[in-house]
Design a protein around this motif. Structure first.
Motif, PDB file in Angstrom:
ATOM      1  N   LYS A   1     -76.264  14.997 -12.433  1.00 53.84           N
ATOM      2  CA  LYS A   1     -76.120  14.686 -13.851  1.00 53.84           C
ATOM      3  C   LYS A   1     -77.483  14.592 -14.535  1.00 53.84           C
ATOM      4  O   LYS A   1     -77.658  15.094 -15.661  1.00 53.84           O
ATOM      5  CB  LYS A   1     -75.354  13.381 -14.021  1.00 53.84           C
ATOM      6  CG  LYS A   1     -75.109  13.012 -15.480  1.00 53.84           C
ATOM      7  CD  LYS A   1     -74.304  11.725 -15.608  1.00 53.84           C
ATOM      8  CE  LYS A   1     -74.097  11.362 -17.070  1.00 53.84           C
ATOM      9  NZ  LYS A   1     -73.317  10.107 -17.236  1.00 53.84           N
ATOM     10  N   LYS A   2     -78.448  13.958 -13.876  1.00 50.36           N
ATOM     11  CA  LYS A   2     -79.780  13.841 -14.471  1.00 50.36           C
ATOM     12  C   LYS A   2     -80.411  15.218 -14.699  1.00 50.36           C
ATOM     13  O   LYS A   2     -81.057  15.447 -15.720  1.00 50.36           O
ATOM     14  CB  LYS A   2     -80.686  12.996 -13.574  1.00 50.36           C
ATOM     15  CG  LYS A   2     -80.398  11.515 -13.605  1.00 50.36           C
ATOM     16  CD  LYS A   2     -81.564  10.712 -13.067  1.00 50.36           C
ATOM     17  CE  LYS A   2     -81.926  11.109 -11.660  1.00 50.36           C
ATOM     18  NZ  LYS A   2     -83.080  10.326 -11.149  1.00 50.36           N
ATOM     19  N   LEU A   3     -80.234  16.108 -13.736  1.00 46.44           N
ATOM     20  CA  LEU A   3     -80.788  17.447 -13.888  1.00 46.44           C
ATOM     21  C   LEU A   3     -80.142  18.163 -15.072  1.00 46.44           C
ATOM     22  O   LEU A   3     -80.815  18.851 -15.837  1.00 46.44           O
ATOM     23  CB  LEU A   3     -80.590  18.244 -12.597  1.00 46.44           C
ATOM     24  CG  LEU A   3     -81.435  17.768 -11.412  1.00 46.44           C
ATOM     25  CD1 LEU A   3     -80.971  18.426 -10.128  1.00 46.44           C
ATOM     26  CD2 LEU A   3     -82.911  18.039 -11.651  1.00 46.44           C
ATOM     27  N   ASP A   4     -78.835  17.989 -15.227  1.00 51.06           N
ATOM     28  CA  ASP A   4     -78.140  18.598 -16.360  1.00 51.06           C
ATOM     29  C   ASP A   4     -78.564  17.971 -17.687  1.00 51.06           C
ATOM     30  O   ASP A   4     -78.586  18.648 -18.728  1.00 51.06           O
ATOM     31  CB  ASP A   4     -76.626  18.448 -16.198  1.00 51.06           C
ATOM     32  CG  ASP A   4     -76.076  19.314 -15.072  1.00 51.06           C
ATOM     33  OD1 ASP A   4     -76.756  20.278 -14.694  1.00 51.06           O
ATOM     34  OD2 ASP A   4     -74.976  19.004 -14.563  1.00 51.06           O
TER      35      ASP A   4
ATOM     36  N   ARG B   1     -95.170   5.610 -19.422  1.00 51.95           N
ATOM     37  CA  ARG B   1     -94.577   6.520 -20.389  1.00 51.95           C
ATOM     38  C   ARG B   1     -94.368   7.896 -19.746  1.00 51.95           C
ATOM     39  O   ARG B   1     -95.205   8.357 -18.978  1.00 51.95           O
ATOM     40  CB  ARG B   1     -95.468   6.649 -21.624  1.00 51.95           C
ATOM     41  CG  ARG B   1     -95.515   5.381 -22.463  1.00 51.95           C
ATOM     42  CD  ARG B   1     -96.263   5.610 -23.771  1.00 51.95           C
ATOM     43  NE  ARG B   1     -97.693   5.777 -23.561  1.00 51.95           N
ATOM     44  CZ  ARG B   1     -98.556   4.769 -23.457  1.00 51.95           C
ATOM     45  NH1 ARG B   1     -98.133   3.512 -23.521  1.00 51.95           N
ATOM     46  NH2 ARG B   1     -99.838   5.004 -23.285  1.00 51.95           N
ATOM     47  N   GLY B   2     -93.247   8.531 -20.076  1.00 55.73           N
ATOM     48  CA  GLY B   2     -92.978   9.865 -19.572  1.00 55.73           C
ATOM     49  C   GLY B   2     -91.876   9.906 -18.524  1.00 55.73           C
ATOM     50  O   GLY B   2     -91.562   8.899 -17.889  1.00 55.73           O
ATOM     51  N   LEU B   3     -91.280  11.083 -18.348  1.00 55.37           N
ATOM     52  CA  LEU B   3     -90.226  11.337 -17.355  1.00 55.37           C
ATOM     53  C   LEU B   3     -89.094  10.314 -17.466  1.00 55.37           C
ATOM     54  O   LEU B   3     -88.640   9.746 -16.468  1.00 55.37           O
ATOM     55  CB  LEU B   3     -90.811  11.333 -15.933  1.00 55.37           C
ATOM     56  CG  LEU B   3     -91.877  12.381 -15.615  1.00 55.37           C
ATOM     57  CD1 LEU B   3     -92.266  12.307 -14.140  1.00 55.37           C
ATOM     58  CD2 LEU B   3     -91.421  13.787 -15.971  1.00 55.37           C
ATOM     59  N   ASP B   4     -88.618  10.081 -18.673  1.00 53.85           N
ATOM     60  CA  ASP B   4     -87.627   9.033 -18.914  1.00 53.85           C
ATOM     61  C   ASP B   4     -86.318   9.266 -18.156  1.00 53.85           C
ATOM     62  O   ASP B   4     -85.740   8.326 -17.604  1.00 53.85           O
ATOM     63  CB  ASP B   4     -87.327   8.935 -20.414  1.00 53.85           C
ATOM     64  CG  ASP B   4     -88.499   8.383 -21.205  1.00 53.85           C
ATOM     65  OD1 ASP B   4     -89.547   8.077 -20.581  1.00 53.85           O
ATOM     66  OD2 ASP B   4     -88.375   8.249 -22.425  1.00 53.85           O
ATOM     67  N   ILE B   5     -85.834  10.505 -18.147  1.00 52.28           N
ATOM     68  CA  ILE B   5     -84.580  10.795 -17.447  1.00 52.28           C
ATOM     69  C   ILE B   5     -84.812  10.787 -15.945  1.00 52.28           C
ATOM     70  O   ILE B   5     -84.017  10.211 -15.182  1.00 52.28           O
ATOM     71  CB  ILE B   5     -84.019  12.162 -17.898  1.00 52.28           C
ATOM     72  CG1 ILE B   5     -83.741  12.144 -19.404  1.00 52.28           C
ATOM     73  CG2 ILE B   5     -82.740  12.491 -17.133  1.00 52.28           C
ATOM     74  CD1 ILE B   5     -83.384  13.510 -19.979  1.00 52.28           C
ATOM     75  N   THR B   6     -85.885  11.390 -15.512  1.00 48.96           N
ATOM     76  CA  THR B   6     -86.197  11.460 -14.088  1.00 48.96           C
ATOM     77  C   THR B   6     -86.318  10.084 -13.459  1.00 48.96           C
ATOM     78  O   THR B   6     -85.857   9.854 -12.334  1.00 48.96           O
ATOM     79  CB  THR B   6     -87.503  12.247 -13.877  1.00 48.96           C
ATOM     80  OG1 THR B   6     -87.358  13.554 -14.447  1.00 48.96           O
ATOM     81  CG2 THR B   6     -87.859  12.364 -12.411  1.00 48.96           C
ATOM     82  N   THR B   7     -86.917   9.135 -14.179  1.00 50.90           N
ATOM     83  CA  THR B   7     -87.125   7.793 -13.630  1.00 50.90           C
ATOM     84  C   THR B   7     -86.005   6.819 -13.991  1.00 50.90           C
ATOM     85  O   THR B   7     -86.124   5.616 -13.749  1.00 50.90           O
ATOM     86  CB  THR B   7     -88.471   7.223 -14.114  1.00 50.90           C
ATOM     87  OG1 THR B   7     -88.480   7.178 -15.550  1.00 50.90           O
ATOM     88  CG2 THR B   7     -89.637   8.068 -13.611  1.00 50.90           C
ATOM     89  N   ASN B   8     -84.928   7.326 -14.572  1.00 47.17           N
ATOM     90  CA  ASN B   8     -83.723   6.515 -14.822  1.00 47.17           C
ATOM     91  C   ASN B   8     -83.919   5.387 -15.833  1.00 47.17           C
ATOM     92  O   ASN B   8     -83.302   4.320 -15.703  1.00 47.17           O
ATOM     93  CB  ASN B   8     -83.194   5.904 -13.512  1.00 47.17           C
ATOM     94  CG  ASN B   8     -82.909   6.930 -12.448  1.00 47.17           C
ATOM     95  OD1 ASN B   8     -82.110   7.840 -12.664  1.00 47.17           O
ATOM     96  ND2 ASN B   8     -83.561   6.803 -11.305  1.00 47.17           N
ATOM     97  N   LYS B   9     -84.748   5.598 -16.833  1.00 46.31           N
ATOM     98  CA  LYS B   9     -84.905   4.552 -17.847  1.00 46.31           C
ATOM     99  C   LYS B   9     -83.635   4.420 -18.677  1.00 46.31           C
ATOM    100  O   LYS B   9     -83.009   5.418 -19.016  1.00 46.31           O
ATOM    101  CB  LYS B   9     -86.088   4.880 -18.775  1.00 46.31           C
ATOM    102  CG  LYS B   9     -87.443   4.769 -18.100  1.00 46.31           C
ATOM    103  CD  LYS B   9     -88.530   5.258 -19.022  1.00 46.31           C
ATOM    104  CE  LYS B   9     -89.868   5.348 -18.271  1.00 46.31           C
ATOM    105  NZ  LYS B   9     -90.897   6.057 -19.060  1.00 46.31           N
ATOM    106  N   ILE B  10     -83.287   3.189 -19.005  1.00 47.60           N
ATOM    107  CA  ILE B  10     -82.118   2.966 -19.848  1.00 47.60           C
ATOM    108  C   ILE B  10     -82.407   3.533 -21.231  1.00 47.60           C
ATOM    109  O   ILE B  10     -83.427   3.208 -21.847  1.00 47.60           O
ATOM    110  CB  ILE B  10     -81.751   1.465 -19.905  1.00 47.60           C
ATOM    111  CG1 ILE B  10     -80.507   1.251 -20.777  1.00 47.60           C
ATOM    112  CG2 ILE B  10     -82.925   0.613 -20.388  1.00 47.60           C
ATOM    113  CD1 ILE B  10     -79.964  -0.175 -20.709  1.00 47.60           C
TER     114      ILE B  10
END
Length: 329
Positions: free
Chosen positions: A171-174, A54-63
């Motif tokens: 894109k992920k950072l944005d 759990r956590g860092l959903d965008i950073t770890t590229n979770k769908i």
């Protein structure tokens, strides 16, 4: 004699069918999984070691939940990042339980993720945690698998994938990865042992130096406002801006290195006798970068023709072959 009888039993027993989508980070594995799930009764099992927690959903590229279209996803954000690191041996056990549960419901287990060491541990008939099958000096992976497996390898040429990964990081950072990483750093200032299992996620170590020098405000609600304030301060401070750009550069570099390592492992498994159906997504990814709308127009057409349609044929052929084999037996 006993071992030969055991081997014969393994050949005769009805094996659970498992589909696995493999490939380097950013190649489109999750996208293909949803395309297949719209055509076959699948449930997804995550095999990315960072996405287990759990956590860092965008950073770890979770769908994102909205993109899962109601398809059950197992072992995704299922574990507390404070409870100890997942080992391949433990993943073998929990992955098997997930596969068994899906099969018992009459659905097809669809393994999706880039952690090929976990995929190997889960699928091989006999797993030796001490064997280094992915090192140059290690033994080859066994071709004997404990399930009937169909492997779909989404591949993208390295130059195109590298360019796409660079745009993907921006894109992920944005989208909020910068906020996630700032929040994670803030958590570790008050709890040095917090979320230990996520410290190896790409983005965390690369931004450590930046946040050590330019820490985010303690306990603030991070979001667009804070992100814009940080960007303004970077414009006014060349040193701060340089530190940020260096962190981003390292993330992009490490994403490329990860992709190379992942492809090497796939090649190693293929060389050991694992049949990989290669799907060339290069042109679809190239067009996707050029398209104004995500996944639209020409890019989607090429993706359907070059990736989805061949994948569907591989799956249908695999299922038909197994049905015929069961009928003849």
């Amino acid at each position: 004699m006993a071992s030969s009888c055991a081997a014969a039993h393994r050949r005769l027993r009805p094996l659970v069918k498992v589909f696995a989508i493999v490939g380097a980070t950013g190649c489109g594995k999750s996208r293909l999984s949803m395309d297949l799930a719209s055509r076959f009764p699948c449930e997804v099992i995550n095999s990315d070691k960072m996405q287990l927690y759990r956590g860092l959903d965008i950073t770890t590229n979770k769908i994102p939940l909205a993109e899962r279209h109601g398809v059950p996803h197992h072992l995704l954000s299922s574990f507390d990042p404070n409870d100890g690191e997942m080992t391949p041996l433990r993943f073998r056990s929990i992955g098997h339980a997930a596969i068994s549960g899906i099969a018992s419901r009459g659905k097809l287990p669809l393994l999706v993720g880039g952690s090929n060491s976990f995929i190997h541990a889960l699928l091989v008939e006999r797993f030796d945690p001490e064997a280094e099958v992915f090192s140059g000096l290690g033994s080859a992976a066994s071709p004997e698998l404990r399930y009937d497996c169909c492997f779909l390898w989404v591949d993208v040429s390295p130059p195109v994938l590298e360019e796409y990964q660079s745009k993907r990081v921006d894109k992920k950072l944005d989208m909020g990865a910068f906020d996630e990483l700032a929040g994670y750093h803030d958590l570790r200032r008050t709890n040095t042992g917090g979320w230990t299992c996520l410290r190896k996620a790409i983005g965390v170590p690369e931004f450590d130096r930046y946040f050590m020098t330019y820490p985010p405000p303690r306990g603030v609600g991070l979001g667009d406002g804070w992100r814009r304030e940080d960007a303004r301060m970077r414009e006014d401070d060349p040193g701060r801006d340089g530190a940020y750009k260096e962190a981003v550069r390292k993330i992009k570099k490490n994403a490329v290195e990860l992709a190379k390592w992942q492809i090497m492992k796939i090649e190693r498994l293929r060389g050991s006798g694992w049949e990989m159906h290669r799907l060339d997504a290069t042109e679809a990814v190239r067009l996707k970068m050029a398209a104004k709308e995500e996944g639209g127009g020409r890019s989607r057409e090429v993706w359907e023709r070059e990736v989805v349609e061949p994948s569907v044929k591989f799956v249908e052929r695999f299922l038909l072959k197994k049905q015929v084999a069961c009928y003849l037996s």
